[in-house]
Design a protein around this motif. Structure first.
Motif, PDB file in Angstrom:
ATOM      1  N   LEU A 195       0.824  -1.205   0.000  1.00 38.46           N
ATOM      2  CA  LEU A 195       0.000   0.000   0.000  1.00 38.46           C
ATOM      3  C   LEU A 195       0.860   1.258   0.000  1.00 38.46           C
ATOM      4  O   LEU A 195       1.656   1.500   0.907  1.00 38.46           O
ATOM      5  CB  LEU A 195      -0.924   0.026   1.225  1.00 38.46           C
ATOM      6  N   VAL A 196       0.680   2.071  -1.041  1.00 39.37           N
ATOM      7  CA  VAL A 196       1.428   3.310  -1.249  1.00 39.37           C
ATOM      8  C   VAL A 196       0.446   4.475  -1.184  1.00 39.37           C
ATOM      9  O   VAL A 196      -0.702   4.349  -1.609  1.00 39.37           O
ATOM     10  CB  VAL A 196       2.114   3.296  -2.633  1.00 39.37           C
ATOM     11  N   VAL A 197       0.886   5.595  -0.645  1.00 41.60           N
ATOM     12  CA  VAL A 197       0.076   6.821  -0.725  1.00 41.60           C
ATOM     13  C   VAL A 197       0.890   7.888  -1.449  1.00 41.60           C
ATOM     14  O   VAL A 197       2.063   8.115  -1.127  1.00 41.60           O
ATOM     15  CB  VAL A 197      -0.363   7.328   0.653  1.00 41.60           C
ATOM     16  N   VAL A 198       0.271   8.500  -2.451  1.00 40.41           N
ATOM     17  CA  VAL A 198       0.909   9.552  -3.243  1.00 40.41           C
ATOM     18  C   VAL A 198       0.552  10.914  -2.671  1.00 40.41           C
ATOM     19  O   VAL A 198      -0.628  11.204  -2.430  1.00 40.41           O
ATOM     20  CB  VAL A 198       0.473   9.475  -4.719  1.00 40.41           C
ATOM     21  N   LEU A 199       1.565  11.739  -2.461  1.00 35.86           N
ATOM     22  CA  LEU A 199       1.372  13.119  -2.028  1.00 35.86           C
ATOM     23  C   LEU A 199       1.745  14.027  -3.189  1.00 35.86           C
ATOM     24  O   LEU A 199       2.923  14.205  -3.516  1.00 35.86           O
ATOM     25  CB  LEU A 199       2.255  13.458  -0.821  1.00 35.86           C
ATOM     26  N   ASP A 200       0.732  14.585  -3.864  1.00 36.68           N
ATOM     27  CA  ASP A 200       0.977  15.594  -4.889  1.00 36.68           C
ATOM     28  C   ASP A 200       1.083  16.935  -4.176  1.00 36.68           C
ATOM     29  O   ASP A 200       0.134  17.384  -3.524  1.00 36.68           O
ATOM     30  CB  ASP A 200      -0.168  15.626  -5.899  1.00 36.68           C
ATOM     31  N   VAL A 201       2.252  17.568  -4.292  1.00 35.49           N
ATOM     32  CA  VAL A 201       2.545  18.732  -3.466  1.00 35.49           C
ATOM     33  C   VAL A 201       2.877  19.947  -4.328  1.00 35.49           C
ATOM     34  O   VAL A 201       3.625  19.848  -5.312  1.00 35.49           O
ATOM     35  CB  VAL A 201       3.734  18.446  -2.521  1.00 35.49           C
ATOM     36  N   ALA A 202       2.316  21.084  -3.948  1.00 32.37           N
ATOM     37  CA  ALA A 202       2.631  22.354  -4.623  1.00 32.37           C
ATOM     38  C   ALA A 202       2.829  23.436  -3.575  1.00 32.37           C
ATOM     39  O   ALA A 202       2.332  23.341  -2.446  1.00 32.37           O
ATOM     40  CB  ALA A 202       1.514  22.747  -5.580  1.00 32.37           C
ATOM     41  N   ARG A 203       3.560  24.487  -3.952  1.00 29.08           N
ATOM     42  CA  ARG A 203       3.651  25.673  -3.097  1.00 29.08           C
ATOM     43  C   ARG A 203       2.435  26.556  -3.398  1.00 29.08           C
ATOM     44  O   ARG A 203       2.175  26.881  -4.557  1.00 29.08           O
ATOM     45  CB  ARG A 203       4.952  26.431  -3.370  1.00 29.08           C
ATOM     46  N   THR A 204       1.726  26.955  -2.357  1.00 28.56           N
ATOM     47  CA  THR A 204       0.488  27.707  -2.548  1.00 28.56           C
ATOM     48  C   THR A 204       0.459  28.946  -1.652  1.00 28.56           C
ATOM     49  O   THR A 204       1.205  29.044  -0.671  1.00 28.56           O
ATOM     50  CB  THR A 204      -0.741  26.835  -2.235  1.00 28.56           C
TER      51      THR A 204
END
Length: 264
Positions: free
Chosen positions: A125-134
């Motif tokens: 089980l993998v969790v993806v963190l899509d991350v941006a500076r906001t």
């Protein structure tokens, strides 16, 4: 000894493979099955395949496509896109897929991580963190739905919670660097790496093997994932599936780990 991994990441959009830039402007780069066959020949460490339409369209994963990919794939395969339940995770693992990735569904219902991990094991089980500076302060924030939905989650705190919930790995994907081929976000990687003990893969920004070498030098045992690097060639970004051969990869790891020893 556990080695770093070099991992191509393939995006599926409308049935074909695409490459995006900052999660937008998808460019068609080929057929998923053909790409898997080429990567088989190149003996890649692992492959990530993400259906970028499924969650945005609110539909289930394309199980036939996943089964076809798993049947063709001769390396560990991680699939993500549209997965919302532990039952779906188990069904996908049943096709022979080694890992299933969650993203928006884990944010919406964090207990899903625990439920799925109990069914298939944390290692799957993998969790993806899509991350941006906001925002005005340009703080890191976890995003979902192809970078269109803000969650308010700090990626470091979210990664810590995911470890507590039972996730087996996190994939940290920099939206700001996606497709630019100007190097990984090493600051983001360091912040999360220092906070958790889970296996971690970094994605977004790799433009050369030197970028992977920098990442491995900094973090040693880590997954170095890339999209553009392995589907484009040259300054005109001609579509050409590529991957370092065994001797190139071993030399890269030796240099990077040697430099890491010196810095230590």
């Amino acid at each position: 000894m556990v080695q770093p991994r070099i991992i191509p990441c393939l995006l599926v959009h409308e049935g074909g493979l695409v490459k995006t830039t900052r999660f937008a402007d998808p460019k068609y780069v080929g057929d998923p099955i053909n790409a898997v066959r080429i990567f088989n020949e190149k003996e890649v460490d692992e492959l990530i395949v993400v259906d970028i339409d499924a969650t945005r369209e609110g539909r289930e994963p394309n199980y036939q496509m996943i089964a076809d990919l798993a049947n063709e794939c001769r390396m560990p395969l991680c699939y993500g896109g549209g997965v919302k339940t532990a039952e779906q995770v188990q069904r996908i693992i049943g096709f022979g897929v080694e890992k299933v990735a969650l993203s928006a569904a884990a944010v919406a219902r964090p207990e899903l991580v625990t439920e799925a991990a109990r069914q298939v094991g944390s290692q799957s089980l993998v969790v993806v963190l899509d991350v941006a500076r906001t925002g005005l302060l340009r703080r890191y924030e976890v995003m979902t739905h192809n970078g269109t939905v803000k969650t308010g989650l700090d990626p470091v705190n979210w990664a810590k919670r995911l470890e507590q919930l039972g996730a087996g790995e996190v994939v940290v994907n920099s939206i700001d660097r996606d497709g630019l081929m100007q190097g990984y976000d090493l600051e983001l990687a360091s912040r999360i790496r220092e906070a958790i003990t889970l296996p971690m893969t970094l994605l977004g920004g790799a433009g050369s093997l030197a970028d992977i070498e920098d990442l491995v030098c900094t973090h040693r045992v880590i997954g170095a994932a890339a999209g553009s690097l392995f589907v484009f060639k040259g300054k005109y970004r001609a579509v050409l599936i590529n991957y370092p051969n065994r001797s190139e990869k071993n030399a890269l790891f030796e240099r990077a780990l040697g430099l890491a020893e010196v810095k230590a």
